[in-house]
Write a protein that holds these residues in place. Sequence first.
Motif, PDB file in Angstrom:
ATOM      1  N   HIS A 156       0.848  -1.192   0.000  1.00 45.12           N
ATOM      2  CA  HIS A 156       0.000   0.000   0.000  1.00 45.12           C
ATOM      3  C   HIS A 156       0.884   1.242   0.000  1.00 45.12           C
ATOM      4  N   PRO A 171      -3.329   5.084   5.049  1.00 46.51           N
ATOM      5  CA  PRO A 171      -2.895   4.136   4.004  1.00 46.51           C
ATOM      6  C   PRO A 171      -4.003   3.759   3.020  1.00 46.51           C
ATOM      7  N   TYR A 172      -3.641   3.582   1.749  1.00 47.91           N
ATOM      8  CA  TYR A 172      -4.557   3.108   0.702  1.00 47.91           C
ATOM      9  C   TYR A 172      -3.817   2.135  -0.217  1.00 47.91           C
ATOM     10  N   ILE A 198     -11.831   3.656  -2.858  1.00 48.40           N
ATOM     11  CA  ILE A 198     -11.849   4.252  -1.519  1.00 48.40           C
ATOM     12  C   ILE A 198     -13.282   4.478  -1.052  1.00 48.40           C
ATOM     13  N   TYR A 201     -16.368   7.756   4.276  1.00 49.35           N
ATOM     14  CA  TYR A 201     -17.124   7.719   5.532  1.00 49.35           C
ATOM     15  C   TYR A 201     -17.560   9.151   5.852  1.00 49.35           C
ATOM     16  N   ALA A 203     -18.669  10.579   8.364  1.00 47.67           N
ATOM     17  CA  ALA A 203     -18.195  11.098   9.655  1.00 47.67           C
ATOM     18  C   ALA A 203     -16.691  10.874   9.839  1.00 47.67           C
ATOM     19  N   GLY A 204     -16.009  10.442   8.794  1.00 47.48           N
ATOM     20  CA  GLY A 204     -14.578  10.157   8.900  1.00 47.48           C
ATOM     21  C   GLY A 204     -13.740  11.426   8.860  1.00 47.48           C
ATOM     22  N   LEU A 205     -12.483  11.282   9.247  1.00 50.65           N
ATOM     23  CA  LEU A 205     -11.571  12.425   9.274  1.00 50.65           C
ATOM     24  C   LEU A 205     -11.009  12.716   7.871  1.00 50.65           C
ATOM     25  N   PHE A 206     -10.569  11.678   7.193  1.00 54.36           N
ATOM     26  CA  PHE A 206      -9.774  11.860   5.982  1.00 54.36           C
ATOM     27  C   PHE A 206     -10.594  11.765   4.688  1.00 54.36           C
ATOM     28  N   THR A 207     -11.460  10.735   4.619  1.00 51.57           N
ATOM     29  CA  THR A 207     -12.112  10.459   3.324  1.00 51.57           C
ATOM     30  C   THR A 207     -13.065  11.578   2.853  1.00 51.57           C
ATOM     31  N   THR A 366      -2.304  -5.680   6.948  1.00 51.04           N
ATOM     32  CA  THR A 366      -2.510  -4.646   7.972  1.00 51.04           C
ATOM     33  C   THR A 366      -1.552  -3.501   7.640  1.00 51.04           C
ATOM     34  N   ALA A 367      -1.597  -2.438   8.447  1.00 50.93           N
ATOM     35  CA  ALA A 367      -0.722  -1.291   8.159  1.00 50.93           C
ATOM     36  C   ALA A 367       0.709  -1.649   8.519  1.00 50.93           C
TER      37      ALA A 367
HETATM   38  P1  FAD Z   1     -12.040   7.608  10.245  1.00 50.72           P
HETATM   39  O1  FAD Z   1     -11.998   8.975  10.849  1.00 50.72           O
HETATM   40  O2  FAD Z   1     -10.937   6.689  10.572  1.00 50.72           O
HETATM   41  O3  FAD Z   1     -13.438   6.941  10.607  1.00 50.72           O
HETATM   42  C1  FAD Z   1     -13.903   5.736   9.957  1.00 50.72           C
HETATM   43  C2  FAD Z   1     -15.282   5.396  10.459  1.00 50.72           C
HETATM   44  O4  FAD Z   1     -15.205   5.068  11.846  1.00 50.72           O
HETATM   45  C3  FAD Z   1     -16.300   6.541  10.362  1.00 50.72           C
HETATM   46  O5  FAD Z   1     -17.563   6.002  10.077  1.00 50.72           O
HETATM   47  C4  FAD Z   1     -16.240   7.160  11.716  1.00 50.72           C
HETATM   48  O6  FAD Z   1     -17.448   7.816  12.029  1.00 50.72           O
HETATM   49  C5  FAD Z   1     -16.017   5.945  12.585  1.00 50.72           C
HETATM   50  N1  FAD Z   1     -15.256   6.283  13.805  1.00 50.72           N
HETATM   51  C6  FAD Z   1     -14.109   6.984  13.893  1.00 50.72           C
HETATM   52  N2  FAD Z   1     -13.699   7.035  15.156  1.00 50.72           N
HETATM   53  C7  FAD Z   1     -14.601   6.342  15.875  1.00 50.72           C
HETATM   54  C8  FAD Z   1     -14.721   6.015  17.246  1.00 50.72           C
HETATM   55  N3  FAD Z   1     -13.831   6.410  18.140  1.00 50.72           N
HETATM   56  N4  FAD Z   1     -15.770   5.255  17.635  1.00 50.72           N
HETATM   57  C9  FAD Z   1     -16.682   4.830  16.748  1.00 50.72           C
HETATM   58  N5  FAD Z   1     -16.618   5.107  15.461  1.00 50.72           N
HETATM   59  C10 FAD Z   1     -15.603   5.851  15.020  1.00 50.72           C
HETATM   60  N6  FAD Z   1      -9.587   2.133   2.722  1.00 50.72           N
HETATM   61  C11 FAD Z   1     -10.108   2.220   1.477  1.00 50.72           C
HETATM   62  O7  FAD Z   1     -11.229   2.710   1.299  1.00 50.72           O
HETATM   63  N7  FAD Z   1      -9.397   1.758   0.396  1.00 50.72           N
HETATM   64  C12 FAD Z   1      -8.166   1.214   0.521  1.00 50.72           C
HETATM   65  O8  FAD Z   1      -7.547   0.830  -0.485  1.00 50.72           O
HETATM   66  C13 FAD Z   1      -7.601   1.109   1.836  1.00 50.72           C
HETATM   67  N8  FAD Z   1      -6.363   0.565   2.031  1.00 50.72           N
HETATM   68  C14 FAD Z   1      -5.881   0.450   3.316  1.00 50.72           C
HETATM   69  C15 FAD Z   1      -4.639  -0.147   3.527  1.00 50.72           C
HETATM   70  C16 FAD Z   1      -4.168  -0.331   4.805  1.00 50.72           C
HETATM   71  C17 FAD Z   1      -2.808  -0.960   5.038  1.00 50.72           C
HETATM   72  C18 FAD Z   1      -4.943   0.077   5.921  1.00 50.72           C
HETATM   73  C19 FAD Z   1      -4.476  -0.142   7.325  1.00 50.72           C
HETATM   74  C20 FAD Z   1      -6.163   0.709   5.715  1.00 50.72           C
HETATM   75  C21 FAD Z   1      -6.647   0.905   4.415  1.00 50.72           C
HETATM   76  N9  FAD Z   1      -7.845   1.558   4.194  1.00 50.72           N
HETATM   77  C22 FAD Z   1      -8.363   1.610   2.928  1.00 50.72           C
HETATM   78  C23 FAD Z   1      -8.542   2.289   5.283  1.00 50.72           C
HETATM   79  C24 FAD Z   1      -8.080   3.770   5.293  1.00 50.72           C
HETATM   80  O9  FAD Z   1      -6.708   3.843   5.627  1.00 50.72           O
HETATM   81  C25 FAD Z   1      -8.830   4.633   6.323  1.00 50.72           C
HETATM   82  O10 FAD Z   1      -8.805   4.015   7.574  1.00 50.72           O
HETATM   83  C26 FAD Z   1     -10.261   4.882   5.889  1.00 50.72           C
HETATM   84  O11 FAD Z   1     -10.259   5.550   4.630  1.00 50.72           O
HETATM   85  C27 FAD Z   1     -11.047   5.721   6.902  1.00 50.72           C
HETATM   86  O12 FAD Z   1     -10.502   6.983   6.995  1.00 50.72           O
HETATM   87  P2  FAD Z   1     -11.263   8.247   7.589  1.00 50.72           P
HETATM   88  O13 FAD Z   1     -10.213   9.113   8.208  1.00 50.72           O
HETATM   89  O14 FAD Z   1     -12.135   8.885   6.568  1.00 50.72           O
HETATM   90  O15 FAD Z   1     -12.224   7.668   8.688  1.00 50.72           O
END
Ligand code: FAD
Length: 367
Positions: A156, A171-172, A198, A201, A203-207, A366-367
């Motif tokens: 990744h 990571p992606y 990808i 989310y 409510a996610g931070l990054f996406t 995993t990461a």
């Molecule tokens: P986050 O902020 O991490 O949140 C994700 C979800 O969890 C949201 O719905 C959020 O509301 C919820 N959440 C966050 N914190 C909490 C909490 N404390 N309690 C309850 N719920 C919570 N993703 C892909 O889509 N494509 C890929 O190719 C891909 N490859 C990856 C490769 C590796 C090695 C790894 C480890 C991960 C990979 N991922 C992939 C996942 C990616 O890295 C991110 O974790 C993902 O995109 C979520 O990011 P985000 O910051 O938007 O969401």
Amino acid sequence: QVTDPLAKEGPSSPSYDWFQTDALVTIVIYTKQKDIYLDSVIADHRDDSFRAETVIKDYSYLIHIALSHEIQEDFSVRVVENVGKIEIVLKKKENTSWKCLGHPLENHNSLIPKKDTGLYYRKCQLISKEDVTHDTKLFCLMLPPSTHLQVPTGLHVYFKLTITGTEIVKPYTPISDSLFSEFKEPVLPNNKYIYFLIKIYPAGLFTPELDHLQIGDYVSVSNPEGNFKISQFQDLEDLFLLAAGTGFTPMVKVLSYALTHIPSLRKVKLMFFNKTEDDIIWRNQLEKLAFKDKRFDLEFVLSVPTSEWNGKRGYISPALLSEFLKRSLDTSKVLICICGPMPFTEQGMKLLHDLNFSKDEIHSFTA
Ligand code: FAD
Ligand code: NAD
């Protein structure tokens, strides 16, 4: 001075040399190792500095130089695989003779453990973004002309964006197209495009930030990372893929590679866990592939199915796995790849150990 941590495994440390013609400067890296491919070399030319990282087993050999003269933006990389020789051909801006290549920068001509190299980023441009499911998109990024980077199967990269003043890194996993006829990759020389599936989310931070990028905007992309080794495919007969949600992403290249490069392969089986039918990434493409290639079997498992769903249901379980993980021969060499949410992967790993699969037969992403 290059120390020689590879000494016990291979002949001797890498070295480099350079030569020039009127128009070109060629840097030659002698890795003195077999199994060096185009994706073993990651090279970037930025301002007047040139950095080339060659991955040799668990080490990186670095060329890092402030060039003595200006060069054109693009360059080419060639690898002579059987002798592990790499040639990087730079184009001079002016046809003058160079007295020296340049002066060394940090870690130049050194062999360092891969884990200590740190992440190196370059800015990639968003070329397109297409819906794949209701919440998952296909992103196409273009590498700068001044970068040579191909992500090996099973690895990744990290994306970096500045979000409200803070650098955030996630990571992606790049995917490939080759087996999936509906996904037509535009032909560009030198593998300049990288594709990602990808999930956004809300409510996610990054996406959400990633989703808000406009075509033409930039995202920083790191060198490849991860511990999957293509040698895990050697003499492989049965490949089992256990994927949940976007945990499908590493399986795309693994599946393509296995079906096209592993002559010993008898069977590839994908068990794809999702919440609902709408969440299944590339369902049509996978079904077509299973129809076309008799070595490939496919099973969908839904954890939140509608009442009409006739297929398998639930979370990963001993019953699902013991039925699915049948070797095609008693003595078949198997590899099981698993990827998804942490609880899925942890539960899966435990079940696989309970089923007496050995560590060498399992790879968890995993990461
Ligand atoms: P986050 O902020 O991490 O949140 C994700 C979800 O969890 C949201 O719905 C959020 O509301 C919820 N959440 C966050 N914190 C909490 C909490 N404390 N309690 C309850 N719920 C919570 N993703 C892909 O889509 N494509 C890929 O190719 C891909 N490859 C990856 C490769 C590796 C090695 C790894 C480890 C991960 C990979 N991922 C992939 C996942 C990616 O890295 C991110 O974790 C993902 O995109 C979520 O990011 P985000 O910051 O938007 O969401
Ligand atoms: P999701 O929430 O849509 O869930 C998909 C399926 O995972 C579910 O249907 C269920 O079968 C299983 N699952 C979910 N929670 C479970 C639990 N607690 N116990 C057992 N099984 C469970 O999944 P998503 O939102 O697509 O998330 C995918 C995950 O995969 C993310 O956590 C992402 O970080 C990870 N991922 C990792 C890599 C990698 O490490 N290389 C690559 C891609 C994705």
